[in-house]
Scaffold this active site. Structure first.
Site, PDB file in Angstrom:
ATOM      1  N   GLU A 106      18.042   8.801  54.276  1.00 24.54           N
ATOM      2  CA  GLU A 106      17.875  10.249  54.377  1.00 24.54           C
ATOM      3  C   GLU A 106      18.196  10.669  55.799  1.00 24.54           C
ATOM      4  O   GLU A 106      17.864   9.950  56.746  1.00 24.54           O
ATOM      5  CB  GLU A 106      16.425  10.672  54.087  1.00 24.54           C
ATOM      6  CG  GLU A 106      16.056  10.655  52.630  1.00 24.54           C
ATOM      7  CD  GLU A 106      15.334   9.381  52.251  1.00 24.54           C
ATOM      8  OE1 GLU A 106      14.905   8.653  53.172  1.00 24.54           O
ATOM      9  OE2 GLU A 106      15.223   9.100  51.045  1.00 24.54           O
ATOM     10  N   TYR A 118      27.402   7.995  59.493  1.00 24.70           N
ATOM     11  CA  TYR A 118      27.259   7.350  58.179  1.00 24.70           C
ATOM     12  C   TYR A 118      28.515   7.550  57.322  1.00 24.70           C
ATOM     13  O   TYR A 118      28.955   6.623  56.644  1.00 24.70           O
ATOM     14  CB  TYR A 118      26.021   7.891  57.463  1.00 24.70           C
ATOM     15  CG  TYR A 118      24.733   7.634  58.214  1.00 24.70           C
ATOM     16  CD1 TYR A 118      24.437   6.361  58.703  1.00 24.70           C
ATOM     17  CD2 TYR A 118      23.816   8.655  58.450  1.00 24.70           C
ATOM     18  CE1 TYR A 118      23.265   6.118  59.406  1.00 24.70           C
ATOM     19  CE2 TYR A 118      22.641   8.414  59.149  1.00 24.70           C
ATOM     20  CZ  TYR A 118      22.371   7.155  59.621  1.00 24.70           C
ATOM     21  OH  TYR A 118      21.214   6.923  60.316  1.00 24.70           O
TER      22      TYR A 118
END
Ligand SMILES: CC(C)(COP(=O)(O)OP(=O)(O)OC[C@H]1O[C@@H](n2cnc3c(N)ncnc32)[C@H](O)[C@@H]1OP(=O)(O)O)[C@@H](O)C(=O)NCCC(=O)NCCS
Length: 147
Positions: A106, A118
């Site tokens: 998250e 990411y």
């Protein structure tokens, strides 16, 4: 610049806590990190060192065939130098070695730098956890990467 990735040790925790408190509005406690590296058999934590200085760390919970990244942070004056890349690569390497099928995390919807990091490694946006962060009710973006 050589970035060394190795497992986190108890003796690293003073440095880790300094980075953690600087990086997050609701930092984990020292005791939480200690539990993670000494008691939680599902957890793996790594640190990044440059010239024997701890400049970042990252952690993951390995649950059956999934890896859930718990945290990644880099010392503020060492950001933008590839340490985040090295930490994500380190966690992906761990998961690959352990036959993990997918990785998830998250991230705050406003955290563009982390989202870019990411995405660069193949994590894709796959949902929202509304008001996930209790300090300011910000939503969390859920990201997944298949291995
Ligand atoms: C997110 C964080 C770990 C990135 O670490 P870093 O060492 O600065 O990252 P790197 O220098 O390795 O850069 C990795 C990628 O991040 C992205 N990135 C880094 N700095 C960026 C910036 N200023 N703006 C936009 N994207 C950026 C780029 O995609 C970059 O890829 P590149 O190397 O091909 O350019 C660091 O900013 C940090 O500790 N932030 C505070 C804690 C945090 O938010 N953690 C993530 C919680 S989910």
């Amino acid at each position: 610049m050589d970035i060394v990735i190795r497992n986190m040790r108890e003796s690293d925790l003073d440095d880790v806590m300094e980075i953690e408190k600087d990086a997050f509005t609701t930092p984990w406690t020292r005791e939480a990190f200690l539990m993670e590296i000494t008691k939680n058999q599902l957890a793996k934590y790594i640190v990044a060192e440059i010239d024997e200085t701890i400049v970042g760390y990252g952690g993951i919970w390995l649950i059956i065939d999934e890896g859930h990244i718990t945290n990644i942070a880099v010392k503020s004056n060492y950001r933008g130098l590839g340490v985040g890349n090295a930490l994500v690569e380190g966690l992906i390497f761990l998961c690959t070695k352990l036959d993990i099928n997918g990785m998830t995390l998250e991230v705050r919807v406003s955290n563009t730098v982390a989202k870019n990091l990411y995405k660069k490694y193949g994590f894709v946006e796959s949902g929202i956890r509304p008001k996930y962060y209790q300090d300011d009710n910000e939503d969390a973006l859920i990201m997944w990467k298949k291995l």
